[in-house]
Scaffold this motif. Sequence first.
Motif, PDB file in Angstrom:
ATOM      1  N   TYR A 110      -1.759  46.905  18.545  1.00 11.43           N
ATOM      2  CA  TYR A 110      -0.952  47.315  17.400  1.00 11.43           C
ATOM      3  C   TYR A 110      -1.407  46.631  16.118  1.00 11.43           C
ATOM      4  CZ  TYR A 110       2.927  47.677  14.152  1.00 11.43           C
ATOM      5  OH  TYR A 110       3.667  47.892  13.025  1.00 11.43           O
ATOM      6  N   MET A 111      -1.596  45.319  16.149  1.00 12.31           N
ATOM      7  CA  MET A 111      -1.953  44.589  14.945  1.00 12.31           C
ATOM      8  C   MET A 111      -3.310  45.039  14.401  1.00 12.31           C
ATOM      9  SD  MET A 111       0.353  42.405  13.865  1.00 12.31           S
ATOM     10  CE  MET A 111      -0.637  41.286  12.879  1.00 12.31           C
ATOM     11  N   ALA A 112      -4.288  45.124  15.282  1.00 14.72           N
ATOM     12  CA  ALA A 112      -5.635  45.510  14.848  1.00 14.72           C
ATOM     13  C   ALA A 112      -5.637  46.934  14.296  1.00 14.72           C
ATOM     14  CB  ALA A 112      -6.611  45.377  16.006  1.00 14.72           C
ATOM     15  N   ASP A 113      -4.956  47.852  14.983  1.00 16.27           N
ATOM     16  CA  ASP A 113      -4.936  49.239  14.528  1.00 16.27           C
ATOM     17  C   ASP A 113      -4.163  49.380  13.220  1.00 16.27           C
ATOM     18  OD1 ASP A 113      -6.420  49.950  16.705  1.00 16.27           O
ATOM     19  OD2 ASP A 113      -4.736  50.735  17.866  1.00 16.27           O
ATOM     20  N   ALA A 114      -3.063  48.660  13.096  1.00 13.63           N
ATOM     21  CA  ALA A 114      -2.273  48.723  11.869  1.00 13.63           C
ATOM     22  C   ALA A 114      -3.061  48.162  10.686  1.00 13.63           C
ATOM     23  CB  ALA A 114      -0.964  47.959  12.048  1.00 13.63           C
ATOM     24  N   THR A 115      -3.806  47.091  10.937  1.00 13.79           N
ATOM     25  CA  THR A 115      -4.618  46.497   9.879  1.00 13.79           C
ATOM     26  C   THR A 115      -5.715  47.444   9.447  1.00 13.79           C
ATOM     27  OG1 THR A 115      -4.183  44.299  10.785  1.00 13.79           O
ATOM     28  CG2 THR A 115      -6.025  44.499   9.247  1.00 13.79           C
ATOM     29  N   ALA A 116      -6.376  48.072  10.422  1.00 15.92           N
ATOM     30  CA  ALA A 116      -7.432  49.033  10.105  1.00 15.92           C
ATOM     31  C   ALA A 116      -6.874  50.198   9.288  1.00 15.92           C
ATOM     32  CB  ALA A 116      -8.077  49.544  11.388  1.00 15.92           C
ATOM     33  N   ALA A 117      -5.674  50.667   9.646  1.00 14.95           N
ATOM     34  CA  ALA A 117      -5.058  51.773   8.917  1.00 14.95           C
ATOM     35  C   ALA A 117      -4.700  51.354   7.498  1.00 14.95           C
ATOM     36  CB  ALA A 117      -3.809  52.250   9.662  1.00 14.95           C
ATOM     37  N   ILE A 137     -12.022  41.434   4.718  1.00 10.87           N
ATOM     38  CA  ILE A 137     -11.523  42.494   5.602  1.00 10.87           C
ATOM     39  C   ILE A 137     -11.859  42.166   7.058  1.00 10.87           C
ATOM     40  CG2 ILE A 137     -11.834  44.904   6.279  1.00 10.87           C
ATOM     41  CD1 ILE A 137     -12.242  45.543   3.295  1.00 10.87           C
ATOM     42  N   ALA A 138     -13.105  41.723   7.294  1.00 10.86           N
ATOM     43  CA  ALA A 138     -13.517  41.365   8.650  1.00 10.86           C
ATOM     44  C   ALA A 138     -12.674  40.220   9.190  1.00 10.86           C
ATOM     45  CB  ALA A 138     -15.001  40.993   8.666  1.00 10.86           C
ATOM     46  N   GLN A 143      -8.480  38.342  12.895  1.00 12.29           N
ATOM     47  CA  GLN A 143      -7.225  37.629  13.131  1.00 12.29           C
ATOM     48  C   GLN A 143      -6.197  38.554  13.782  1.00 12.29           C
ATOM     49  OE1 GLN A 143      -6.713  36.491   9.089  1.00 12.29           O
ATOM     50  NE2 GLN A 143      -8.092  34.742   9.243  1.00 12.29           N
ATOM     51  N   ALA A 144      -6.159  39.820  13.335  1.00  9.61           N
ATOM     52  CA  ALA A 144      -5.234  40.781  13.942  1.00  9.61           C
ATOM     53  C   ALA A 144      -5.579  41.004  15.409  1.00  9.61           C
ATOM     54  CB  ALA A 144      -5.297  42.106  13.179  1.00  9.61           C
ATOM     55  N   TRP A 145      -6.872  41.095  15.712  1.00 11.68           N
ATOM     56  CA  TRP A 145      -7.306  41.283  17.098  1.00 11.68           C
ATOM     57  C   TRP A 145      -6.909  40.081  17.951  1.00 11.68           C
ATOM     58  CZ3 TRP A 145     -11.083  38.533  19.942  1.00 11.68           C
ATOM     59  CH2 TRP A 145     -11.421  39.103  21.167  1.00 11.68           C
ATOM     60  N   LEU A 146      -7.055  38.868  17.409  1.00 14.22           N
ATOM     61  CA  LEU A 146      -6.682  37.662  18.152  1.00 14.22           C
ATOM     62  C   LEU A 146      -5.179  37.637  18.440  1.00 14.22           C
ATOM     63  CD1 LEU A 146      -8.870  35.002  16.297  1.00 14.22           C
ATOM     64  CD2 LEU A 146      -9.156  35.808  18.647  1.00 14.22           C
ATOM     65  N   ILE A 147      -4.389  38.108  17.496  1.00 14.62           N
ATOM     66  CA  ILE A 147      -2.943  38.153  17.710  1.00 14.62           C
ATOM     67  C   ILE A 147      -2.614  39.159  18.809  1.00 14.62           C
ATOM     68  CG2 ILE A 147      -0.725  38.758  16.648  1.00 14.62           C
ATOM     69  CD1 ILE A 147      -1.959  37.766  13.966  1.00 14.62           C
ATOM     70  N   ASP A 148      -3.281  40.316  18.794  1.00 11.36           N
ATOM     71  CA  ASP A 148      -3.081  41.296  19.869  1.00 11.36           C
ATOM     72  C   ASP A 148      -3.438  40.713  21.230  1.00 11.36           C
ATOM     73  OD1 ASP A 148      -2.130  43.420  18.371  1.00 11.36           O
ATOM     74  OD2 ASP A 148      -4.133  44.153  17.884  1.00 11.36           O
ATOM     75  N   GLU A 149      -4.574  39.993  21.284  1.00 17.99           N
ATOM     76  CA  GLU A 149      -5.003  39.399  22.540  1.00 17.99           C
ATOM     77  C   GLU A 149      -4.001  38.353  23.028  1.00 17.99           C
ATOM     78  OE1 GLU A 149      -7.880  40.144  24.559  1.00 17.99           O
ATOM     79  OE2 GLU A 149      -7.462  41.890  23.299  1.00 17.99           O
ATOM     80  N   ILE A 163       1.905  30.676  15.002  1.00 24.06           N
ATOM     81  CA  ILE A 163       1.869  29.414  14.259  1.00 24.06           C
ATOM     82  C   ILE A 163       0.506  29.176  13.623  1.00 24.06           C
ATOM     83  CG2 ILE A 163       2.056  26.905  14.469  1.00 24.06           C
ATOM     84  CD1 ILE A 163       4.040  27.396  16.784  1.00 24.06           C
ATOM     85  N   LYS A 164      -0.559  29.414  14.380  1.00 25.73           N
ATOM     86  CA  LYS A 164      -1.892  29.024  13.923  1.00 25.73           C
ATOM     87  C   LYS A 164      -2.660  30.138  13.206  1.00 25.73           C
ATOM     88  CE  LYS A 164      -2.592  25.498  17.489  1.00 25.73           C
ATOM     89  NZ  LYS A 164      -3.471  25.025  18.594  1.00 25.73           N
ATOM     90  N   ILE A 165      -2.475  31.381  13.631  1.00 24.46           N
ATOM     91  CA  ILE A 165      -3.294  32.469  13.093  1.00 24.46           C
ATOM     92  C   ILE A 165      -2.544  33.306  12.066  1.00 24.46           C
ATOM     93  CG2 ILE A 165      -4.659  34.506  13.691  1.00 24.46           C
ATOM     94  CD1 ILE A 165      -5.021  33.341  16.475  1.00 24.46           C
ATOM     95  N   MET A 166      -1.256  33.540  12.310  1.00 28.83           N
ATOM     96  CA  MET A 166      -0.500  34.429  11.445  1.00 28.83           C
ATOM     97  C   MET A 166      -0.509  34.012   9.972  1.00 28.83           C
ATOM     98  SD  MET A 166       1.119  37.326  11.583  1.00 28.83           S
ATOM     99  CE  MET A 166       1.877  37.607  13.181  1.00 28.83           C
ATOM    100  N   PRO A 167      -0.383  32.714   9.635  1.00 24.14           N
ATOM    101  CA  PRO A 167      -0.425  32.346   8.211  1.00 24.14           C
ATOM    102  C   PRO A 167      -1.735  32.767   7.549  1.00 24.14           C
ATOM    103  CG  PRO A 167       0.435  30.535   9.536  1.00 24.14           C
ATOM    104  CD  PRO A 167      -0.092  31.548  10.495  1.00 24.14           C
ATOM    105  N   GLN A 168      -2.853  32.584   8.252  1.00 23.47           N
ATOM    106  CA  GLN A 168      -4.143  32.979   7.699  1.00 23.47           C
ATOM    107  C   GLN A 168      -4.227  34.499   7.558  1.00 23.47           C
ATOM    108  OE1 GLN A 168      -7.398  31.110   9.913  1.00 23.47           O
ATOM    109  NE2 GLN A 168      -5.945  29.619  10.701  1.00 23.47           N
ATOM    110  N   TYR A 169      -3.686  35.193   8.542  1.00 23.94           N
ATOM    111  CA  TYR A 169      -3.710  36.658   8.513  1.00 23.94           C
ATOM    112  C   TYR A 169      -2.894  37.187   7.339  1.00 23.94           C
ATOM    113  CZ  TYR A 169      -2.525  41.448   9.721  1.00 23.94           C
ATOM    114  OH  TYR A 169      -2.322  42.799   9.667  1.00 23.94           O
TER     115      TYR A 169
END
Length: 217
Positions: A110-117, A137-138, A143-149, A163-169
């Motif tokens: 969901y996160m990766a696809d939503a970001t791409a859209a 963009i990359a 980061q979105a892919w890592l959250i999905d994983e 905690i660790k990835i979402m702020p950067q995203y």
Amino acid sequence: MVDRAEERDPRLNPPERLPDNVKAVWDEIVASNDVAGTVDRQALEAFCYLVARMRQAQERIEEEGMVVRDARGKVQPHPALEVERKLAEQIRAWGDRFAPLVKPTRKRGYMADATAAAVANAPHLQGEDGKKYAGLIAAARTQAWLIDEAQRDSMEALNEAVIKIMPQYIKACSELQITPASLSVGVAPETQKQDKGGGSGSNVSSLQERANRRRTG
């Protein structure tokens, strides 16, 4: 021989002086690698000759066998075996410089696809103007892919990602101007004023609290 598309970057076309078997190796490497704009043509040419010659040695061995008879009729290993061995050593010395890229498949998330859209629907990120944001963009999509994983892994992994990835995203999305809070019609992302309110930190805290409530609920 691998067909070379006419629209390909001219820098990736092999020198015309190369024999066809060496050009074939060149095309194979270019087709399986990301060397546009960074390729050392002389190094790639030397590497292609090594690979092509090793293949020639292997073909002779396949056709004539691993042993041959000398002028006296004595059976001995085919000379091409030693040629093959030395060429293989030279190729290994190049390491992974021209090794094919590994392109792992990723499950849809969901996160990766939503970001791409979101990126695809942002006019300022398209065309020539959008190229300067390619790195950001990359980063956001990774980061979105890592959250999905993390979500696929476990609630603990997702909580850690929040905690660790979402702020950067969230920061990357804000800088790309693909979040509602950062939208400002007619203003480029690099001129956006920084959010002086709760910012991404408050958003992350809210997401983390919701995740914890679902976990303990």
